[in-house]
Scaffold this motif. Structure first.
Motif, PDB file in Angstrom:
ATOM      1  N   SER A 167       0.842  -1.200   0.000  1.00 34.57           N
ATOM      2  CA  SER A 167       0.000   0.000   0.000  1.00 34.57           C
ATOM      3  C   SER A 167       0.876   1.249   0.000  1.00 34.57           C
ATOM      4  O   SER A 167       1.871   1.331   0.720  1.00 34.57           O
ATOM      5  N   LEU A 185       0.717   5.564   0.020  1.00 32.75           N
ATOM      6  CA  LEU A 185       0.013   6.834   0.162  1.00 32.75           C
ATOM      7  C   LEU A 185       0.812   7.902  -0.551  1.00 32.75           C
ATOM      8  O   LEU A 185       1.989   8.113  -0.250  1.00 32.75           O
ATOM      9  N   HIS A 244      -2.538  -1.097  -3.828  1.00 32.19           N
ATOM     10  CA  HIS A 244      -3.492  -0.021  -3.550  1.00 32.19           C
ATOM     11  C   HIS A 244      -2.729   1.284  -3.336  1.00 32.19           C
ATOM     12  O   HIS A 244      -1.785   1.344  -2.538  1.00 32.19           O
ATOM     13  N   ARG A 273      -3.390   5.379  -2.403  1.00 31.85           N
ATOM     14  CA  ARG A 273      -4.302   6.438  -1.981  1.00 31.85           C
ATOM     15  C   ARG A 273      -3.616   7.772  -2.236  1.00 31.85           C
ATOM     16  O   ARG A 273      -2.391   7.899  -2.045  1.00 31.85           O
ATOM     17  N   TRP A 297      -3.625  11.842  -1.377  1.00 31.76           N
ATOM     18  CA  TRP A 297      -4.093  12.945  -0.529  1.00 31.76           C
ATOM     19  C   TRP A 297      -3.598  14.266  -1.093  1.00 31.76           C
ATOM     20  O   TRP A 297      -2.424  14.401  -1.456  1.00 31.76           O
ATOM     21  N   SER A 353      -6.448  15.698  -7.193  1.00 31.27           N
ATOM     22  CA  SER A 353      -6.224  14.300  -6.820  1.00 31.27           C
ATOM     23  C   SER A 353      -6.895  13.357  -7.805  1.00 31.27           C
ATOM     24  O   SER A 353      -6.345  12.315  -8.172  1.00 31.27           O
ATOM     25  N   ARG A 368      -5.102  10.565 -10.168  1.00 35.30           N
ATOM     26  CA  ARG A 368      -5.564   9.183 -10.274  1.00 35.30           C
ATOM     27  C   ARG A 368      -5.747   8.782 -11.731  1.00 35.30           C
ATOM     28  O   ARG A 368      -5.300   7.703 -12.161  1.00 35.30           O
ATOM     29  N   SER A 406      -7.489   5.152  -4.886  1.00 33.31           N
ATOM     30  CA  SER A 406      -8.591   5.887  -4.275  1.00 33.31           C
ATOM     31  C   SER A 406      -8.078   7.201  -3.720  1.00 33.31           C
ATOM     32  O   SER A 406      -6.874   7.381  -3.514  1.00 33.31           O
ATOM     33  N   CYS A 431      -7.797   9.994  -0.748  1.00 34.51           N
ATOM     34  CA  CYS A 431      -7.705   9.973   0.714  1.00 34.51           C
ATOM     35  C   CYS A 431      -8.162  11.322   1.262  1.00 34.51           C
ATOM     36  O   CYS A 431      -7.592  12.357   0.919  1.00 34.51           O
ATOM     37  N   GLY A 486      -4.753   7.783   6.392  1.00 34.05           N
ATOM     38  CA  GLY A 486      -3.986   7.361   5.233  1.00 34.05           C
ATOM     39  C   GLY A 486      -2.574   6.958   5.604  1.00 34.05           C
ATOM     40  O   GLY A 486      -2.043   5.954   5.105  1.00 34.05           O
TER      41      GLY A 486
END
Length: 345
Positions: A152, A154, A177, A179, A181, A188, A192, A208, A210, A216
């Motif tokens: 994962s 961030l 995954h 995320r 922010w 954002s 993505r 996704s 955040c 996060g």
């Protein structure tokens, strides 16, 4: 008749004097390799390997030159040279014009030359080169510092560099995954979309947005920060044991992305001691207030690449990589672009 496939490099030609010619007044055509060509010539795996090799070489990288060329508009010129005595020389020219409205505030051009003859070989888009090599350097560091089972990520920040950082980390760890922010949700969302549209995006990658930075950080195996913040964003109490933090955005002594508590509990690696200890606010401010000890800055990238430091010590260690950039990375990336261009001639 069917058209032949288009080559990656069909460069714009710039007419310049060829000092190598024996004919007085002869000229040669120097290729200009644009943003798309530079980006396409730098796949992540090859670029990361090129940086790893470059940090093991003897490459001269003097301090960058800074010149204020237009005080009335606060425009600054930066010159960033690097050279291999038996290879190539490169100089990146960067202009920073903060008052620009119809042009980018930061523009860059890279010049590649033959170190033996001094002859110019190519001009390249400096912005594309910088984005790719910056992200690849972070991924190279993560290959030594992030846990092997990191899944994962961030992304703190949603600017132009963010998609490159996210994708580069996916090249060295099995990220499932991501995320994102940022203060502006629409940026954002655009970040993505850019990651998902990139041909190097791993299949099945979940991305996704955040909304809560604290949660996060708590859920992330890797945190990559690329902001221009002057105040800390990532709080040490939010970060779990074993996390790797990549700090890219703060390139001046007055800029911060991580707070004192995070820096106090981390083992820190830098791209170069010379650059980071002169420019990085995340280090300088913490060294000044005592929350970070000099002994906690355990390695620079060259020591990792040369096997002089083993990188991550344990699964529970919190690691930080702080980069401010080095011209060595520009030259390594430009050499890779030039190799592909030369092979297609």
């Amino acid at each position: 008749m069917p058209r032949s496939p288009q080559r990656l490099f069909e460069p714009v030609q710039i007419d310049v004097y060829d000092s190598r010619s024996t004919v007085t007044g002869a000229h040669a055509m120097i290729p200009y390799l644009n943003q798309e060509q530079v980006t396409a010539a730098l796949p992540w795996a090859a670029l990361i390997d090129a940086l790893r090799a470059a940090f093991c070489e003897v490459i001269s990288t003097p301090a960058r030159h800074v010149h204020h060329i237009s005080p009335s508009t606060d425009t600054t010129l930066l010159l960033m040279p690097a050279w291999q005595s038996d290879g190539h020389t490169g100089v990146k020219l960067v202009t920073v014009a903060p008052r620009n409205t119809h042009l980018p505030a930061v523009q860059a051009l890279f010049i590649l030359l033959d170190s033996h003859t001094g002859a110019p070989l190519a001009l390249m888009d400096g912005e594309a080169l910088t984005k790719k090599r910056t992200a690849a350097a972070s991924a190279l560091a993560a290959d030594y510092l992030a846990r092997r089972d990191s899944r994962s990520l961030l992304m703190v920040g949603n600017g132009h560099l963010a998609p490159h950082l996210a994708l580069a980390h996916c090249a060295v760890r099995p990220i499932e995954h991501i995320r994102i922010w940022g203060r502006a949700a629409e940026k954002s969302a655009a970040c993505r979309a850019a990651i998902l549209a990139d041909p190097t995006c791993p299949p099945g990658l979940r991305i996704s947005l955040c909304e809560d930075l604290a949660s996060g950080c708590a859920d992330a195996d890797i945190i990559s920060c690329a902001t221009t913040s002057s105040v800390p964003l990532v709080n040490g109490t939010w970060v779990r044991d074993g996390t790797h933090i990549d700090l890219v955005g703060g390139f001046r002594p007055d800029m911060r992305e991580a707070d004192d508590a995070l820096m106090a509990r981390a083992e820190v690696t830098v791209d170069t001691y010379t650059g980071a200890l002169a420019e990085a606010g995340d280090l300088l401010q913490c060294l000044d207030n005592g929350s970070l000890q000099r002994a906690a800055i355990v390695a620079e990238l060259a020591e990792l690449c040369r096997g002089r430091h083993g990188g991550r010590r344990s699964a529970n260690t919190v690691t930080v990589f702080k980069s401010v950039g080095t011209a060595l990375e520009d030259l390594a990336a430009a050499n890779l672009v030039w190799q592909l261009h030369s092979a297609q001639q």
